[in-house]
Scaffold this motif. Structure first.
Motif, short mmCIF file in Angstrom:
data_model
loop_
_atom_site.label_atom_id
_atom_site.label_comp_id
_atom_site.label_asym_id
_atom_site.label_seq_id
_atom_site.Cartn_x
_atom_site.Cartn_y
_atom_site.Cartn_z
N ALA A 1 -7.16 -10.25 9.16
CA ALA A 1 -7.65 -9.43 8.23
C ALA A 1 -8.40 -8.53 8.74
O ALA A 1 -8.48 -7.29 8.17
N TYR B 1 -8.52 -13.35 -1.94
CA TYR B 1 -9.13 -14.54 -1.16
C TYR B 1 -9.71 -14.22 0.06
O TYR B 1 -10.56 -14.59 0.52
N VAL B 2 -8.38 -13.58 0.91
CA VAL B 2 -9.10 -13.44 2.27
C VAL B 2 -10.06 -12.20 2.23
O VAL B 2 -11.06 -12.25 3.15
N HIS B 3 -9.78 -11.17 1.59
CA HIS B 3 -10.71 -10.21 1.84
C HIS B 3 -12.24 -10.51 1.42
O HIS B 3 -13.28 -9.75 1.86
N ARG C 1 -12.38 -1.66 0.17
CA ARG C 1 -11.40 -2.36 -0.20
C ARG C 1 -11.62 -3.08 -1.58
O ARG C 1 -10.33 -3.22 -2.11
N ILE D 1 0.61 -12.33 -4.74
CA ILE D 1 0.34 -11.77 -3.59
C ILE D 1 -1.32 -11.22 -3.59
O ILE D 1 -2.08 -11.07 -2.60
N TYR E 1 0.88 -1.17 0.03
CA TYR E 1 0.15 0.02 0.13
C TYR E 1 0.67 1.36 -0.06
O TYR E 1 0.56 2.30 -0.74
N PHE F 1 -18.06 -13.22 5.91
CA PHE F 1 -17.80 -13.57 7.25
C PHE F 1 -18.27 -12.37 8.24
O PHE F 1 -19.09 -12.55 9.34
N ILE G 1 -7.20 -16.42 9.84
CA ILE G 1 -6.84 -15.41 8.59
C ILE G 1 -7.82 -14.33 8.88
O ILE G 1 -7.34 -13.30 8.50
N ILE G 2 -8.93 -14.65 9.12
CA ILE G 2 -9.98 -13.58 9.13
C ILE G 2 -9.60 -12.72 10.38
O ILE G 2 -9.69 -11.37 10.32
N VAL H 1 -6.29 -0.38 4.87
CA VAL H 1 -6.97 -0.18 3.68
C VAL H 1 -7.50 1.19 3.69
O VAL H 1 -7.65 1.91 2.86
N ILE I 1 -3.92 -13.98 -2.60
CA ILE I 1 -4.13 -14.45 -1.07
C ILE I 1 -4.93 -12.98 -0.69
O ILE I 1 -5.81 -13.35 -0.01
N LEU J 1 -13.66 -13.21 1.52
CA LEU J 1 -13.93 -13.98 2.50
C LEU J 1 -14.52 -13.28 3.59
O LEU J 1 -15.59 -13.46 4.12
N ARG J 2 -13.77 -12.28 3.98
CA ARG J 2 -14.04 -11.50 5.15
C ARG J 2 -15.10 -10.71 4.93
O ARG J 2 -16.32 -10.38 5.80
N LEU K 1 -7.02 4.52 1.29
CA LEU K 1 -7.94 5.19 0.40
C LEU K 1 -7.78 6.74 0.86
O LEU K 1 -7.88 7.44 0.09
N LEU L 1 -8.16 -2.72 -3.27
CA LEU L 1 -7.11 -3.98 -3.63
C LEU L 1 -7.17 -3.94 -4.95
O LEU L 1 -6.20 -4.32 -5.69
#
Lengths: 162, 663
Positions: free
Chosen positions: A141, B621-623, B569, B615, A67, B629, A137-138, A148, B618, B625-626, A152, B573
């Motif tokens: 994240a 995939y993660v974000h 995001r 990169i 970033y 969830f 992972i979550i 992020v 990944i 998913l987030r 922005l 991203l």
């Protein structure tokens, strides 16, 4: 001397801004990725089959560096430095650019380190409950959201400078 | 798109048929057996048998590992992707007959492995002993020697460097009367001197005490023969051990062709273990066996037909009670089913939940594409996965995951085309730097860098759709359970309030038509009143109703704002993929010479885009998913259920032809 500063000060500040935007988040990411890597290495020494899972955890705090890089590129692009047709930048404009990169510079650094701690703790989840590794992972994240948002904010600020 | 209707099954059969029926159930792989603990029924304890199987499994596993290690056959990626070998039932039965024999082979292999390990350990011990004896090799008498005729002999070490003269001088100083003494230095260095001292018996005692005061000690492990002999023996032993190990290794290598059989044994033992574990759950009397379990209704029907055709049984399919802990099984159309894995990662649905797989799939593909957002990268995914799926017989979860990434790839291509990113701006870079042509427009919709705010507001719009869909599902579920007011309260007030606030929120970023700005305050007011009026519908008192209503209003506002911002995001991203891809291209054309530029660009292109793709994969995939969830599921999804865990043939290496038919 004053004339020189008035003429080139802005440009120098833009370069300074471009530098810190990539240095601090990059430094944070390097620290973060290293930190998770150490935790992950401990697990891999016991169970190499979990490599792919912990690799994702390790990669997570790496994005802040990207970033920061992205911010720097867009800043250099916006000011024409990258393409070579750079117009002189006056002092106040230079300062505006400096402030614009602050969000990602500061939040990028800290969020990378904090995210790394979350990720490293997540390695324990992969160790004990491999099927729940997505949850680790979550968790990590969640931290990144703020990187992020600051990215922005920085971009919006850079692009709003006329 | 659905949770399958589940039912409880009960099978009564004669004890003699029990075994075969359990076999059929295991092969069908659709029933989760359950222990009922009914009075009057007795249950077998098979723990001894299963632990026996565990022991055999360990033996077979060790043998399998050893063969892999000693025969140097690394499992190729192709083999891994190709999944399990198919066997017909006849082949299976033939191989089971040989299982005992294969097990003895495993024992044999393990015995050899144990010997190899023991020998290796002994070799190390021999080397250590040899290292200890090596400095004494020049000594031609046993180091344990104390007397030769009338001469007393002292073999040992001084903790200091001496030569012969030095030793004699020191001895003369401490024991001046001991004249008949001689010394021989075997070897010495700064901290140690190995020496043999000889004295006549008349002054032996004096010499010994003098030596002691000089710090002289005898060797800890003295030899009976001259050290040379022990050294030779050790070296011989080492050679012998190495030879033996080479032989054992050869013998194990010779058994490598039996690896397939051992793999089969592993599968076979696993199947039997699972079965015996299942048998514990069966209730029985002296003549009758009772099998109870859960299965999807349609699977139960098929199984009933199959079993009743072959055996005289009483097979009943019962609707489970509401308060029963019924496992769930999902079934979705092929386009959606890959997302079952994602739902499983969160939590299985409970009885009241709708199966969220289809929605999850749609939004996941969509958001993934928005974040990876490079058509070139998407094409790589689509092509690579198509080839892999076509060429290899990949099974189960991996196949589903690949299918998921296939659709994500398709979505990525679409998004990349919309944003005009094909490996970044490679087309324009090549046009400009090789042909001197002006850049062309690549995007179909918008170049996000030229309209950051516009794209961001669109991303918020996508988020709004996602979140509204969540509320809508909740409303639909309430509607289904006949709570019409609840369905209204969960959806309409939020919709009105949020849509009312949207023009003002968007106005911060982009131009919004006056009309919307004008009606916005009214809509907000109506929405807020609705939320306050309905938010407290579960409280009993008026004060409680108003209080919880206000709290609901706060929750909706704060929660929605946070949730919506989270969708930024998608832009961030997406940008980061495209911009970094462009930087990679730029680096590729940094030299002036055309040939050098072609070479540099090719190298930078492959390495740079490869790394960037990884990169950002990944990240996407993660974000993506987030967003499911954290933002989507809490709006309607409870989770906390459990998936059906059927008694099945869980194998690693082989599968039956039948299974292929089943799916």
């Amino acid at each position: 001397m004053v004339d020189l500063l008035m003429e080139w000060g802005g440009t120098l500040i833009v370069f300074f801004a471009a530098a810190i935007a990539v240095v601090f988040p990059g430094f944070g990411s390097a620290r973060g990725v290293g930190l998770v890597g150490q935790a992950a290495a401990g697990l891999i020494s016991e169970d190499p089959s979990k490599f792919s899972k912990v690799l994702i955890l390790q990669a997570l705090p790496g994005t802040q560096g990207l970033y920061g890089f992205l911010t720097t590129i867009l800043l250099l692009n916006k000011t024409g430095i990258l393409s070579g047709d750079m117009a002189p930048i006056d002092l106040s404009m230079g300062l505006k650019y400096l402030f614009a990169v602050l969000p990602i510079t500061v939040v990028g650094y800290f969020s990378a380190v904090i995210q790394a701690k979350t990720s490293a703790a997540g390695v324990a989840i992969v160790t004990k409950q491999p099927e729940d590794s997505t949850k680790a992972i979550i968790f990590a994240a969640m931290v990144e959201t703020y990187a992020v948002i600051s990215l922005l904010s920085s971009l919006l600020m850079i692009f709003s400078i006329e | 798109m659905a949770k399958l209707k589940m039912s409880r099954i009960e099978i009564l059969s004669s004890i003699s048929d029990g075994q075969s029926i359990v076999n059929i159930i295991q092969r069908a792989g659709v029933v989760e057996l359950m222990k009922t603990e009914t009075e009057g029924l007795s249950y077998l304890d098979t723990s001894v048998t299963t632990s026996q199987f565990d022991k055999y499994l360990a033996v077979a596993q060790d043998a399998n590992k050893a063969l892999a290690k000693y025969s140097n056959t690394k499992q190729s990626v192709t083999a891994m992707l190709n999944g399990r070998t198919e066997l017909t039932v006849a082949e299976f039965l033939k191989r089971t007959a040989e299982a005992d024999l294969v097990l003895t082979v495993c024992f044999e292999i393990n015995k050899k492995i144990k010997k190899i390990e023991d020998n290796a350990a002994e070799t190390i011990r021999c080397h250590t002993s040899y290292d200890q004896i090596k400095p004494w090799l020049q000594c031609d008498i046993p180091t344990s020697c104390t007397r030769i005729g009338k001469q007393f002999v002292f073999v040992g070490v001084f903790p200091k460097e001496y030569d012969r003269e030095g030793i004699l001088v020191e001895l003369a100083k401490i024991a001046p009367r001991a004249a008949a003494v001689d010394a021989e230095v075997i070897n010495s260095d700064k901290s140690i001197t190995r020496a043999v001292i000889i004295s006549h018996s008349c002054c032996a005692a004096e010499v010994e005490s003098a030596l002691r005061s000089l710090g002289f000690t005898r060797p800890s492990d003295p030899t009976k023969h001259p050290p040379e002999i022990r050294a030779k023996r050790l070296l011989d032993r080492i050679v012998q051990l190495e030879q033996e190990n080479a032989e054992y290794t050869e013998e194990i290598k010779a058994l490598a062709q039996r690896r397939e059989e051992i793999k089969f044994l592993l599968d076979y033992l696993n199947i039997r273990k699972e079965k015996y574990k299942a048998i514990e759950k069966l209730g029985m009397t002296s003549n009758v066996i009772v099998i109870t379990g859960y299965a999807a209704y349609k699977d139960a029907l098929r199984l009933k037909k199959q079993i009743e055709r072959e055996y005289p049984v009483e097979f009943s399919i019962i609707e489970p009670d509401r308060d029963e802990d019924v496992p769930v099984k999902l079934e979705n159309k092929r386009f959606f089913s890959p997302a079952e894995n994602l739902v499983g990662m969160y939590s299985a649905p409970t009885g009241g939940d709708l199966d969220p797989t289809a929605f999850t799939a749609l939004f996941y593909y969509f958001f993934f594409g928005a974040m990876l957002s490079d058509a070139g990268y998407g094409l790589i995914m689509v092509i690579a996965i198509s080839i892999i799926l076509k060429k290899f017989k990949i099974e189960h979860k991996l196949r589903e995951s690949l299918k998921m990434f296939f659709w994500c790839g398709v979505s990525t291509v679409i998004w990349g085309a919309l944003y005009g990113s094909w490996f970044g701006d490679i087309i324009n870079v090549v046009r400009e730097s090789f042909f001197g042509l002006p850049p062309v427009r690549l995007y179909l919709w918008v170049d996000p860098l030229n309209d950051l705010l516009g794209v961001m507001v669109c991303c918020f719009g996508f988020g709004l759709v996602h979140l509204f869909a969540g509320y809508a599902i909740k409303g639909y579920m309430l509607l289904k359970s006949k709570d019409i007011f609840g369905a209204f309260a969960e959806t309409i007030p939020v919709y009105v309030l949020v849509l009312g606030a949207a023009p003002i929120f968007c106005g911060l970023f982009i131009e919004v038509p006056e009309f919307f700005k004008n009606i916005s305050p009214y809509a907000i007011a109506v929405g807020a009143i609705l939320v306050i009026a309905t938010g407290g519908r579960e409280s009993k008192t008026i004060v409680g109703k108003i209080g919880s209503g206000l709290y609901a209003l706060y929750n909706v506002l704060a929660g929605f704002l946070g949730d919506i911002l989270s969708y930024s995001r998608l832009l961030a991203l997406g940008l980061s993929t495209g911009v970094i891809a462009s930087v990679i291209n730029m680096m590729g054309v940094m030299v002036d010479n055309v040939v050098a530029r072609i070479i540099l660009l090719s190298v930078v292109f492959v390495l740079g885009h490869g790394a960037n793709l990884l990169i950002n994969l990944i990240g996407a995939y993660v974000h993506a998913l987030r967003l499911q969830f954290v933002e989507f599921f809490p709006k309607f999804y409870e989770g906390g259920g459990r998936f059906l865990k059927p008694l099945e043939i869980k194998t690693q290496f082989f599968k039956f032809k039948e299974e292929v038919l089943n799916g």
